[in-house]
Structures are given as C-alpha cells and as structure tokens.
Design an enzyme around this catalytic site. Structure first.
Site, PDB file in Angstrom:
ATOM      1  CD  GLU A   1     -12.456  39.983  42.593  1.00 42.37           C
ATOM      2  OE1 GLU A   1     -11.641  40.829  42.887  1.00 42.37           O
ATOM      3  OE2 GLU A   1     -13.716  40.051  42.778  1.00 42.37           O
TER       4      GLU A   1
ATOM      5  CD  GLU B   1      -8.246  43.868  46.005  1.00 38.93           C
ATOM      6  OE1 GLU B   1      -8.669  44.367  45.330  1.00 38.93           O
ATOM      7  OE2 GLU B   1      -8.851  43.126  47.269  1.00 38.93           O
TER       8      GLU B   1
END
Length: 525
Positions: A231, A236
């Site tokens: 990932e 974010e």
C-alpha cells in the site's frame, strides 16, 4: 458494509456457481476523466470511470431480494459456510448518487460522508478508477509522478479523505479465484497493508467463518480471514492534518491471511503479518511544523490544493526517494522540512525512515518488511488507485490528526495534529458532520516533471519555494546537457543532477549523462 434493501425487481443472475453479481439495480459506472502525460509535458485525456467497492454493496440472495448480510451480521440460514454463501449470494449494482453520495463531473469526483437513502443510511465509501468496464486502471509509479487536486475544506477532525494505491488484482481476482464471478466491475478484490478482516468476500469465498459484529460499528465486523497487499498512501487527510506513507509487504500482491497472523488493525498481534501496518509516514505536524498545513496556513486547506508526489529511483534503479510538493495560488510550495533533531529533510528516504523510527521510539516494522527497496518493487508493478472517505472505529482517526496515543502528549512523534483527543468518535462525527465531503480532481500521471509542466509556478519540487516561470513544453525529449569534468561528488544513475533550485551534484558518474527532462528536473541517464 452499508446495506440497502430493494424488494421489487427480479434478480438477473450472472452465474450460479460462486460469488455472484446481480442487477436489481443496474450497474452504471460514473465517468471520471484523467490525464496521462509524457516526458515532454504533453498530456492526453483518458475517458474513464469509477466503481464502488463490493463491501459497500447490497448483498442478497441470487434468487430474490432477501439480504444475505444485514447490519453487521450474516444470515446463517442462507450462508451456512463460505462456499455456499458465495454461491447463494450476490453483490448488486449501485445507485451512486442517491444511495452512496458519490458524484462525478468531468475530471472531478466528490465523495459525501453520510447519505440517507430510501432504504438505508450509508456511511463513507471506497472507489476505484477503472480501465474499461471490467478492469481497474493500474499505474506503475516507480520513476514517475502522480498529481491531483483535492478540496478538503469540508472534512474536519475524525474524517479521512484518502487517495492511495494498493497492489490488488486488476480484474478484482476474477481470473485467480474461480469463486469470484463479480470481479472488478463490482469492486471486488480489495486488499491493503492492514490485512483487513472486515472484507465480506475474500478469494471468492464469504468471510463468514468466525465473523463477529463490531461493538461500535453497526455496519461492520471481522471474520477469520484478512486480505493483504502493498500500500502506498499518497494522501490521508482532512482540513487539519495530512500524511503520506509507504507500507511495504513481504508479499507484494494480494494474499489471504488468517486470524492474528494477519497483523494490522484487526488483529491482537499488530506486527505478525506480511505487511507493515505503520509504514514510514511524513506528517508535517508530527515532524515539528505546526503551521504548514491547515486553515489559513502555508498549505491552506480552505482552498483547493494541487498535490505532487514523485517516486525517484536511486543509482541501482530501486526506490530512493518519495518527494512531495504542492501548488496553490499559482506558486510552488515545497514540503515542510522536519524540525525533529536528527530527522532533517522534507522527503522520505530509507535513511530518513531509519532516523525517524529511532527519534520517535517506534517499532521498526518498516525495515522488517523490506523498507524502501521492497516498497519500490510494489511501485514498479501495477497498482490500483483508490479514493475514499471514512471514519475510524478503531482509534477515532487520532493517529492522523491529534495526539496518539492520547496519554503520550510531549513524547516525540505523538502529536500529529491539533484536533482534540476527544474528537473523531464515529457516532458523533456521523451525527454532527454528515454532509462532509472530499473532492478529488484533475488526476495526472507520467514521468518525473511531466504532470506539472503546465502548472503556473512549478519549480523544483521540494527545493525552491519561489515562483519561477513555467517549464517549456515540448513533444520530444530534451537534449542531453553535458558538463566539463571536475572534482567533487557526482550523481549516480537515475539520480537528479539539475533543475531550478537544485543544489546537489550536477555531474553524473560515468557512463551516465545529465539529461534535462524539463526546466526544473534533470536526471542521470
């Protein structure tokens, strides 16, 4: 999963052998365009679309409209075991706007946090960029850059508008797992570095064994199995804090794990799995600059932000550096410099990660799982683009935007954002900020420098905060720049050797030549 119930139409079943796709609601992927760029800075618009993750979709009997899953529980009269459940149940098409609050317009995608539909209330969503109707669009990021615009002005503490890449199968596992008949069209095959165990179907089988409903999420639970893969968290964020984080895994592509050996958020042994659940994160607030990102700050979250992330190779062709900069109000904004003693720098490198883990006293699972080199292997292969909005039932998103752990105030690395430690409780966020939304737009991908060639004020990413003129755009490779040999350090193969504001070596080790890619980036090739 957020369930919905539609009880009027007859099911149109794709197959009767395994995890199914039904069409009580016709699946129509919302269109979303993006730009694929070349080294000369020329970009071509790609007409594409997005799909919704299968975990959010209505799951019901193939023979009718009876729910196989309601709230956070399976119907065990239908789902007696993993294989029969996949055979008897299907995921259905999505009403993207009315049920899920997902809208697109040209190159723009808006994800609404809470949507009250006719039959259900939906919370959050996870979407994927498509390549046609039946495959996810994949990207090979190593040696390239990825750029997008984002508006986080309407998502605050406790929320996460995320854009990231995972090494999931382009067809959603359709070809690898005979039990999966729905595929990428219906958003199957998700995996990430937390090895999540809340996924309802994994490897074409229902994750019903050992399934336990969540104590604080009425729509979710966890089963015996998890699903793992590498990932790369590009973004974010909410309007208070942001982080970008590589998460390497010893197994790069999607693999199934079992129980606590999965590690990650859903297991008692966090570091027991094949993936690094923590990663090596760069959060400007955590790195000491508390006025860089936020409302009215250097990167002003009340306005649209252009986010540029570059994945630079080292002398051996491996991942050497992940560089970030921003463009806002017509000027380049280099990523903030870390002010943590011993962890200087404004980009992610192996050395920087090593020093950060020591300075913060964090468990170094990043190196255990292969560090930057292993992450680079994932970035060199195909990765799927994910865009989502979510709240956090495990830790209230405090790891992103507050002090975490909450009793560690003053400890190096614990302060990650200015949100209160009492913020982010999902029930409160869902009740108080249901109309929150994040907007992603103007996605661009290509070689280093190509996606910002036309942006006003695009200078050397991370090295120059000025506002130089935009680079020259050409349709062919720029001529090689040669220099006279002299004493001093030289850049290795693939390393940067020039560009506006660059202060490093401008000569290359033999036999490589410093090649100008654009006004702000030259590379040893």
């Amino acid at each position: 999963m957020r369930t919905a119930k539609f009880a009027t139409l007859a099911a149109l079943v794709a197959s009767a052998a395994a995890q199914q796709a039904c069409s009580l609601t016709t699946e129509r992927h919302p269109s979303l365009s993006w730009n694929k760029c070349t080294a000369g800075g020329q970009c071509q618009t790609v007409q594409a679309s997005i799909t919704l993750d299968s975990n959010w979709r209505w799951t019901h009997q193939v023979s009718g409209s009876t729910n196989c899953y309601t709230g956070n529980k399976w119907d065990t009269s239908i789902c007696t075991d993993a294989k029969s459940c996949a055979q008897n149940c299907c995921v259905d098409g999505a009403d993207y706007t009315s049920t899920y609050g997902i809208t697109t317009n040209g190159d723009s995608l808006s994800l609404k946090f809470v949507t009250k539909g006719q039959h259900s209330t939906n919370v959050g969503s996870r979407t994927y960029l498509m390549d046609g109707e039946d495959k996810y669009q994949t990207f090979e990021l190593l040696g390239n850059e990825f750029t997008f615009d984002v508006d986080v002005s309407n998502i605050g503490c406790g929320l996460n508008g995320a854009l990231y890449f995972v090494s999931m199968d382009a067809d959603g596992g359709l070809s690898r797992y005979p039990g999966n008949k729905a595929g990428a069209k219906y958003g199957t095959g998700y995996c990430d570095a937390q090895c999540p165990r809340d996924i309802k179907f994994i490897n074409g089988e229902a994750n019903i064994e050992g399934w336990t409903g969540s104590t604080n999420d009425p729509n979710a639970g966890a089963g015996r199995y998890g699903t793992c893969c590498s990932e790369m968290d590009i973004w974010e964020a909410n309007n208070m804090a942001t982080a970008f984080t590589p998460h390497p895994c010893t197994i790069i592509g999607q693999s199934r794990c079992e129980g606590d050996s999965c590690g990650g958020t859903y297991s008692n042994e966090r570091y027991a799995g094949v993936c690094d659940p923590d990663g090596c994160d760069f959060n400007s607030y955590r790195q000491g600059n508390k006025t860089f990102y936020g409302k009215g700050m250097t990167v002003d979250t009340t306005k649209k932000i252009t986010v540029v992330t570059q994945f630079l190779k080292d002398a051996n062709g491996d991942l050497g550096e992940i560089k970030r900069f921003y463009v806002q109000d017509g000027k380049i904004i280099p990523n903030s410099e870390s002010t943590i003693p011993g962890v200087e720098g404004n980009s992610i490198t192996q050395d920087w990660c090593d020093r950060q883990k020591v300075a913060f006293g964090d468990i170094d699972d990043f190196n255990r799982k292969g560090g930057m080199k292993q992450m680079g292997k994932a970035l060199a292969g195909p990765m799927v683009l994910v865009m989502s909005i979510w709240d956090d039932h495990a830790s209230n998103m405090l790891w992103l935007d507050s002090t975490f752990p909450v009793d560690a105030a003053g400890k190096p690395g614990a302060e990650r954002g200015a949100c209160p430690t009492t913020s982010g409780v999902p029930a409160e966020v869902e009740a108080e900020a249901p109309n929150s939304n994040v907007v992603f737009s103007n996605i661009r991908f290509g070689p280093i420098g190509s996606t910002v060639a036309g942006l006003p004020g695009a200078g050397n990413g991370g090295n120059n905060g000025g506002n130089p003129p935009p680079p020259t755009t050409t349709t062919s490779s720029a001529p090689a720049t040669t220099t006279t040999a002299s004493a001093g350090p030289k850049a290795g193969r693939w390393q940067q050797c020039g560009g506006i504001g660059f202060t490093g070596p401008t000569q290359c080790e033999e036999p490589y030549i410093c090649t100008k890619l654009n006004d702000w980036y030259s590379q040893c090739l």
